[in-house]
Design a protein around this motif. Structure first.
Motif, mmCIF file in Angstrom:
data_model
loop_
_atom_site.group_PDB
_atom_site.id
_atom_site.type_symbol
_atom_site.label_atom_id
_atom_site.label_comp_id
_atom_site.label_asym_id
_atom_site.label_seq_id
_atom_site.Cartn_x
_atom_site.Cartn_y
_atom_site.Cartn_z
ATOM 1 N N ALA A 157 0.637 -1.209 -0.115
ATOM 2 C CA ALA A 157 -0.107 0.008 -0.166
ATOM 3 C C ALA A 157 0.840 1.206 -0.111
ATOM 4 C CB ALA A 157 -0.914 -0.035 1.242
ATOM 5 N N ASP A 158 0.407 2.254 -0.791
ATOM 6 C CA ASP A 158 1.272 3.473 -0.702
ATOM 7 C C ASP A 158 0.029 4.669 -0.213
ATOM 8 O OD1 ASP A 158 -0.803 4.534 -2.747
ATOM 9 O OD2 ASP A 158 1.175 4.105 -4.348
ATOM 10 N N SER A 159 0.471 5.837 -0.029
ATOM 11 C CA SER A 159 -0.250 6.805 0.550
ATOM 12 C C SER A 159 -1.623 7.174 -0.236
ATOM 13 C CB SER A 159 0.552 8.103 0.649
ATOM 14 O OG SER A 159 0.754 8.518 -0.665
ATOM 15 N N LEU A 160 -1.651 6.949 -1.749
ATOM 16 C CA LEU A 160 -2.734 7.184 -2.130
ATOM 17 C C LEU A 160 -3.998 6.134 -2.201
ATOM 18 C CD1 LEU A 160 -1.471 8.106 -5.795
ATOM 19 C CD2 LEU A 160 -2.589 9.750 -4.092
ATOM 20 N N GLN A 161 -3.404 4.649 -2.027
ATOM 21 C CA GLN A 161 -4.153 3.523 -1.812
ATOM 22 C C GLN A 161 -4.682 3.675 -0.339
ATOM 23 O OE1 GLN A 161 -0.861 1.123 -2.867
ATOM 24 N NE2 GLN A 161 -2.106 0.179 -4.412
ATOM 25 N N LEU A 162 -4.136 4.080 0.511
ATOM 26 C CA LEU A 162 -4.318 4.018 1.881
ATOM 27 C C LEU A 162 -5.592 4.971 2.113
ATOM 28 C CD1 LEU A 162 -1.080 3.445 4.066
ATOM 29 C CD2 LEU A 162 -2.949 1.983 3.797
ATOM 30 N N ALA A 163 -5.406 6.338 1.405
ATOM 31 C CA ALA A 163 -6.410 7.201 1.551
ATOM 32 C C ALA A 163 -7.602 6.655 1.138
ATOM 33 C CB ALA A 163 -5.939 8.518 0.593
ATOM 34 N N HIS A 164 -7.836 6.036 0.290
ATOM 35 C CA HIS A 164 -9.129 5.330 -0.082
ATOM 36 C C HIS A 164 -9.755 4.179 1.126
ATOM 37 C CE1 HIS A 164 -9.431 6.792 -3.968
ATOM 38 N NE2 HIS A 164 -8.190 6.518 -4.335
ATOM 39 N N VAL A 165 -8.798 3.578 1.554
ATOM 40 C CA VAL A 165 -9.225 2.739 2.634
ATOM 41 C C VAL A 165 -9.325 3.615 4.028
ATOM 42 C CG1 VAL A 165 -8.192 1.045 4.364
ATOM 43 C CG2 VAL A 165 -7.404 1.106 2.054
ATOM 44 N N ARG A 166 -9.031 4.768 4.300
ATOM 45 C CA ARG A 166 -9.336 5.649 5.324
ATOM 46 C C ARG A 166 -10.692 6.151 5.149
ATOM 47 N NH1 ARG A 166 -4.067 7.916 4.638
ATOM 48 N NH2 ARG A 166 -4.911 9.911 3.731
ATOM 49 N N GLU A 167 -11.077 6.333 3.612
ATOM 50 C CA GLU A 167 -12.325 6.950 3.426
ATOM 51 C C GLU A 167 -13.516 5.797 3.299
ATOM 52 O OE1 GLU A 167 -10.275 10.481 0.508
ATOM 53 O OE2 GLU A 167 -10.864 8.435 -0.266
ATOM 54 N N MET A 168 -12.974 4.688 3.188
ATOM 55 C CA MET A 168 -13.909 3.364 3.418
ATOM 56 C C MET A 168 -14.339 3.034 4.691
ATOM 57 S SD MET A 168 -13.322 -0.127 1.453
ATOM 58 C CE MET A 168 -14.258 -1.761 1.907
ATOM 59 N N CYS A 169 -13.449 3.280 5.643
ATOM 60 C CA CYS A 169 -13.455 2.704 7.086
ATOM 61 C C CYS A 169 -14.776 3.356 7.701
ATOM 62 C CB CYS A 169 -12.240 3.250 7.832
ATOM 63 S SG CYS A 169 -12.140 2.735 9.539
ATOM 64 N N PRO A 170 -14.939 4.593 7.638
ATOM 65 C CA PRO A 170 -16.266 5.173 8.197
ATOM 66 C C PRO A 170 -17.538 4.105 8.095
ATOM 67 C CG PRO A 170 -14.931 6.914 7.496
ATOM 68 C CD PRO A 170 -14.325 5.868 6.664
ATOM 69 N N VAL A 171 -17.563 3.867 6.742
ATOM 70 C CA VAL A 171 -19.163 3.041 6.382
ATOM 71 C C VAL A 171 -18.905 1.510 6.752
ATOM 72 C CG1 VAL A 171 -19.594 4.632 4.453
ATOM 73 C CG2 VAL A 171 -18.229 2.293 4.072
ATOM 74 N N LEU A 172 -17.684 1.033 7.208
ATOM 75 C CA LEU A 172 -17.480 -0.367 7.831
ATOM 76 C C LEU A 172 -18.263 -0.514 9.257
ATOM 77 C CD1 LEU A 172 -13.805 -0.839 6.963
ATOM 78 C CD2 LEU A 172 -15.649 -1.933 5.620
ATOM 79 N N SER A 173 -18.652 -1.649 9.410
ATOM 80 C CA SER A 173 -18.866 -2.014 10.746
ATOM 81 C C SER A 173 -17.826 -2.234 11.620
ATOM 82 C CB SER A 173 -19.842 -3.226 10.878
ATOM 83 O OG SER A 173 -19.160 -4.394 10.592
ATOM 84 N N ASP A 174 -18.140 -2.217 13.017
ATOM 85 C CA ASP A 174 -16.986 -2.578 14.022
ATOM 86 C C ASP A 174 -16.405 -3.762 13.878
ATOM 87 O OD1 ASP A 174 -17.265 -0.015 15.159
ATOM 88 O OD2 ASP A 174 -18.389 -0.758 16.815
ATOM 89 N N GLU A 175 -17.234 -4.823 13.578
ATOM 90 C CA GLU A 175 -16.847 -6.284 13.008
ATOM 91 C C GLU A 175 -15.882 -6.069 11.953
ATOM 92 O OE1 GLU A 175 -18.693 -10.533 12.277
ATOM 93 O OE2 GLU A 175 -20.138 -8.994 12.838
ATOM 94 N N ASP A 176 -16.210 -5.536 10.967
ATOM 95 C CA ASP A 176 -15.479 -5.494 9.662
ATOM 96 C C ASP A 176 -14.242 -5.019 9.800
ATOM 97 O OD1 ASP A 176 -17.236 -6.790 7.801
ATOM 98 O OD2 ASP A 176 -18.597 -5.110 7.659
ATOM 99 N N ARG A 177 -14.110 -3.957 10.738
ATOM 100 C CA ARG A 177 -12.787 -3.204 10.996
ATOM 101 C C ARG A 177 -11.992 -4.154 11.561
ATOM 102 N NH1 ARG A 177 -16.125 1.297 13.123
ATOM 103 N NH2 ARG A 177 -16.732 2.540 11.352
ATOM 104 N N VAL A 178 -12.260 -4.778 12.568
ATOM 105 C CA VAL A 178 -11.448 -5.863 13.436
ATOM 106 C C VAL A 178 -10.934 -6.868 12.416
ATOM 107 C CG1 VAL A 178 -11.733 -7.461 15.112
ATOM 108 C CG2 VAL A 178 -12.751 -5.130 15.520
ATOM 109 N N ARG A 179 -11.930 -7.450 11.647
ATOM 110 C CA ARG A 179 -11.450 -8.504 10.691
ATOM 111 C C ARG A 179 -10.332 -7.872 9.880
ATOM 112 N NH1 ARG A 179 -13.528 -9.660 6.048
ATOM 113 N NH2 ARG A 179 -15.265 -8.256 6.006
ATOM 114 N N LEU A 180 -10.487 -6.846 9.272
ATOM 115 C CA LEU A 180 -9.710 -6.193 8.404
ATOM 116 C C LEU A 180 -8.366 -5.524 8.968
ATOM 117 C CD1 LEU A 180 -12.055 -4.442 6.012
ATOM 118 C CD2 LEU A 180 -10.750 -6.420 5.558
ATOM 119 N N GLY A 181 -8.398 -5.743 10.366
ATOM 120 C CA GLY A 181 -7.216 -5.277 11.044
ATOM 121 C C GLY A 181 -6.934 -3.846 11.486
ATOM 122 N N MET A 182 -8.191 -3.079 11.527
ATOM 123 C CA MET A 182 -8.090 -1.683 11.576
ATOM 124 C C MET A 182 -8.667 -1.454 13.411
ATOM 125 S SD MET A 182 -9.192 0.068 8.099
ATOM 126 C CE MET A 182 -10.238 -0.980 7.428
#
Length: 251
Positions: A157-182
């Motif tokens: 991952a580079d900074s541009l890719q991680l930016a899209h993950v950061r923007e995706m994170c708020p629509v994830l459930s708590d369970e999904d975030r834990v499963r993805l390691g966030m």
């Protein structure tokens, strides 16, 4: 004491070097007047044109930059300079610089299609610009490109890719975030999750697609529209603040 013969040799060499330098300079300056497709292009010529176009854009000379970059792209829409990057990326920048947004989007879309390996910077600029401009005719294509960005998130991952993950994170459930390691959606918490698998992110978006009768994932398109709105309303210099995260999650 230097002999007359030796002085003559040195003089001839100086003339040759001077003429050679003038020839190279003239070739670069006159380059756009000679279509590259008229003769089999050399890679070094494409490199020169791409680097020249990039330099002109950085100086705000968008129209002149187009004259160089358009010729590179007409030969190879997927051409990439070792340091300057994708010629299509820079041509789109030049077109947008003169106010031709539609031409820029078409150039970036064609550039993405022409490349075997995704250029994240080019793909990111295309996706961001499509949804920022509300150009719906590009929504389906831009959504596919967005998923291609996520697909390469673990490569690494580079900074541009991680930016899209950061923007995706708020629509994830708590369970999904834990499963993805966030552990959360703050920048540092997302960046710690370096073992995120792109395929997992793509599968998550696939599950959000509630209308399987059409190819388009409207839930994904709505998310990308909302991200574009949030980015225009909240100043963040590449990071996401609480207001932006809340705006994205409330969609």
């Amino acid at each position: 004491m230097i002999s007359i013969d030796r002085l003559g040799t040195i003089f001839v060499l100086l003339i040759a070097v001077t003429l050679g330098s003038l020839a190279v300079g003239s070739a670069v300056e006159a380059a756009p007047d000679t279509p590259l497709h008229a003769n089999p292009p050399q890679v070094d010529t494409l490199d020169v044109y791409t680097a020249r176009g990039k330099a002109l854009i950085e100086d705000g000379e968008y129209e002149e930059a187009q004259s160089y970059l358009q010729q590179v792209v007409s030969v190879d829409a997927g051409f990439q300079h070792d340091t300057a990057g994708s010629a299509s990326y820079w041509l789109g920048r030049a077109q947008k610089g003169v106010g031709d947004e539609k031409a820029a989007l078409s150039t970036w879309a064609a550039g993405v299609d022409a490349q075997d390996d995704i250029d994240v910077r080019l793909a990111d600029r295309y996706v961001r610009s499509v949804f920022a401009s509300g150009e719906e005719s590009h929504y389906e294509k831009a959504s596919e490109v967005y998923l291609s960005i996520l697909e390469t998130i673990d490569d690494p991952a580079d900074s541009l890719q991680l930016a899209h993950v950061r923007e995706m994170c708020p629509v994830l459930s708590d369970e999904d975030r834990v499963r993805l390691g966030m552990s959360g959606c703050r920048d540092e918490e997302v960046e710690e999750a370096r073992d995120i698998a792109g395929e997992d992110l793509i599968r998550w978006w696939s599950r959000q697609d509630t209308d399987l009768s059409v190819d388009r994932n409207h839930r994904l398109e709505e998310h990308l529209e909302r991200v574009a709105d949030a980015r225009s309303q909240y100043a963040h210099e590449g990071e996401n603040d609480d207001g932006e995260r809340f705006y994205i999650s409330s969609g």
